[in-house]
Scaffold this motif. Structure first.
Motif, short mmCIF file in Angstrom:
data_model
loop_
_atom_site.label_atom_id
_atom_site.label_comp_id
_atom_site.label_asym_id
_atom_site.label_seq_id
_atom_site.Cartn_x
_atom_site.Cartn_y
_atom_site.Cartn_z
N LYS A 1 0.86 -1.18 0.00
CA LYS A 1 0.00 0.00 0.00
C LYS A 1 0.90 1.22 0.00
O LYS A 1 1.96 1.22 0.61
CB LYS A 1 -0.89 0.03 1.24
N GLY A 2 0.44 2.26 -0.68
CA GLY A 2 1.20 3.50 -0.69
C GLY A 2 0.60 4.49 -1.64
O GLY A 2 -0.59 4.45 -1.94
N SER A 3 1.46 5.41 -2.12
CA SER A 3 1.01 6.37 -3.12
C SER A 3 2.03 6.43 -4.25
O SER A 3 3.23 6.29 -4.03
CB SER A 3 0.79 7.75 -2.51
N ASN A 4 1.52 6.59 -5.45
CA ASN A 4 2.33 6.69 -6.65
C ASN A 4 1.90 7.97 -7.36
O ASN A 4 0.74 8.07 -7.78
CB ASN A 4 2.11 5.46 -7.53
N GLN A 5 2.79 8.95 -7.43
CA GLN A 5 2.47 10.26 -8.00
C GLN A 5 1.23 10.86 -7.34
O GLN A 5 0.36 11.41 -8.01
CB GLN A 5 2.30 10.17 -9.51
N GLY A 6 1.14 10.70 -6.03
CA GLY A 6 0.05 11.28 -5.26
C GLY A 6 -1.23 10.48 -5.25
O GLY A 6 -2.17 10.85 -4.55
N LYS A 7 -1.29 9.40 -5.99
CA LYS A 7 -2.49 8.57 -6.02
C LYS A 7 -2.26 7.33 -5.17
O LYS A 7 -1.27 6.63 -5.33
CB LYS A 7 -2.81 8.14 -7.46
N GLU A 8 -3.21 7.08 -4.26
CA GLU A 8 -3.09 5.90 -3.40
C GLU A 8 -3.22 4.62 -4.21
O GLU A 8 -3.95 4.58 -5.20
CB GLU A 8 -4.14 5.94 -2.30
N PHE A 9 -2.49 3.59 -3.78
CA PHE A 9 -2.60 2.30 -4.44
C PHE A 9 -2.55 1.18 -3.41
O PHE A 9 -2.03 1.34 -2.31
CB PHE A 9 -1.48 2.09 -5.47
N THR A 10 -3.12 0.06 -3.79
CA THR A 10 -2.92 -1.21 -3.12
C THR A 10 -2.55 -2.19 -4.22
O THR A 10 -3.04 -2.08 -5.35
CB THR A 10 -4.17 -1.71 -2.36
N PHE A 11 -1.69 -3.10 -3.90
CA PHE A 11 -1.22 -4.04 -4.92
C PHE A 11 -0.97 -5.38 -4.27
O PHE A 11 -0.38 -5.47 -3.19
CB PHE A 11 0.08 -3.52 -5.54
N ARG A 12 -1.41 -6.43 -4.94
CA ARG A 12 -1.08 -7.81 -4.56
C ARG A 12 -0.47 -8.45 -5.79
O ARG A 12 -1.04 -8.40 -6.88
CB ARG A 12 -2.31 -8.58 -4.13
N GLY A 13 0.69 -9.04 -5.62
CA GLY A 13 1.35 -9.65 -6.77
C GLY A 13 2.25 -10.81 -6.39
O GLY A 13 2.56 -11.02 -5.22
N ARG A 14 2.63 -11.54 -7.41
CA ARG A 14 3.61 -12.61 -7.28
C ARG A 14 4.87 -12.14 -7.98
O ARG A 14 4.81 -11.60 -9.08
CB ARG A 14 3.10 -13.90 -7.92
N PHE A 15 6.00 -12.34 -7.33
CA PHE A 15 7.27 -11.90 -7.90
C PHE A 15 8.30 -13.02 -7.88
O PHE A 15 8.22 -13.95 -7.07
CB PHE A 15 7.83 -10.68 -7.16
N VAL A 16 9.26 -12.90 -8.78
CA VAL A 16 10.40 -13.81 -8.84
C VAL A 16 11.64 -12.96 -9.09
O VAL A 16 11.68 -12.19 -10.05
CB VAL A 16 10.26 -14.85 -9.98
N ASP A 17 12.63 -13.06 -8.22
CA ASP A 17 13.93 -12.44 -8.42
C ASP A 17 14.95 -13.54 -8.68
O ASP A 17 15.04 -14.49 -7.89
CB ASP A 17 14.39 -11.66 -7.18
N VAL A 18 15.71 -13.41 -9.75
CA VAL A 18 16.78 -14.36 -10.07
C VAL A 18 18.10 -13.68 -9.72
O VAL A 18 18.37 -12.56 -10.17
CB VAL A 18 16.75 -14.78 -11.55
N TRP A 19 18.91 -14.36 -8.93
CA TRP A 19 20.20 -13.85 -8.46
C TRP A 19 21.33 -14.65 -9.08
O TRP A 19 21.21 -15.86 -9.28
CB TRP A 19 20.30 -13.98 -6.94
N ALA A 20 22.45 -13.98 -9.33
CA ALA A 20 23.67 -14.65 -9.80
C ALA A 20 24.83 -14.20 -8.92
O ALA A 20 24.91 -13.03 -8.54
CB ALA A 20 23.95 -14.31 -11.26
N LYS A 21 25.71 -15.14 -8.62
CA LYS A 21 26.93 -14.79 -7.87
C LYS A 21 28.04 -14.62 -8.89
O LYS A 21 28.47 -15.59 -9.53
CB LYS A 21 27.28 -15.87 -6.85
#
Length: 149
Positions: A113-133
């Motif tokens: 939850k927060g604001s983006n350019q002054g507009k409030e938002f709520t977001f639910r999502g699925r994410f994947v981060d791929v890491w490399a050493k």
């Protein structure tokens, strides 16, 4: 103006949260160096810390966001550090981690939850981060996020 990719990136990025949310993801079962890098990434995204984002994201980083277009490291950092955006709360859950000698996948669900350019938002999502050493240092090379109901 922040793109929808950037907006989605923020939602992924806001893992670090505020007093109302988890400080960072649960990295207790990861190797210490990867856990430290993932924690630093969470905090850098939440604080819009350009220098730390430059360090933790690989030069060939790609974000595949909600608009169906890819975003480069430079585009992602520009969106992350754009003025006028604020996160109120973030919660990570259903986290998944797969780690091997020189790579890892860290994924899960995020509610933000927060604001983006002054507009409030709520977001639910699925994410994947791929890491490399690479050269003894963990870096994010790829992120994918999509909203879920």
């Amino acid at each position: 103006m922040r793109s929808s990719l950037g907006f989605a990136a923020i939602c992924v990025a806001l893992i670090a949260g505020s007093a109302q949310a988890k400080e960072v993801g649960d990295y207790s079962k990861l190797p210490k160096d990867l856990a430290a890098a993932a924690t630093a990434y969470d905090i850098a995204q939440f604080k819009a810390d350009k220098a730390e984002l430059e360090r933790v994201l690989a030069d060939d980083y790609t974000l595949a966001g909600t608009s169906g277009k890819n975003q480069t490291k430079a585009q992602f950092i520009a969106d992350q550090t754009a003025p006028g955006n604020k996160t109120i709360s973030v919660d990570l859950y259903d986290q998944v981690s797969k780690v091997w000698a020189d790579g890892a996948v860290l994924a899960g669900m995020v509610d933000a939850k927060g604001s983006n350019q002054g507009k409030e938002f709520t977001f639910r999502g699925r994410f994947v981060d791929v890491w490399a050493k690479r050269n003894g240092r963990w870096q994010v090379i790829y992120t994918q996020i999509h909203p879920v109901q």
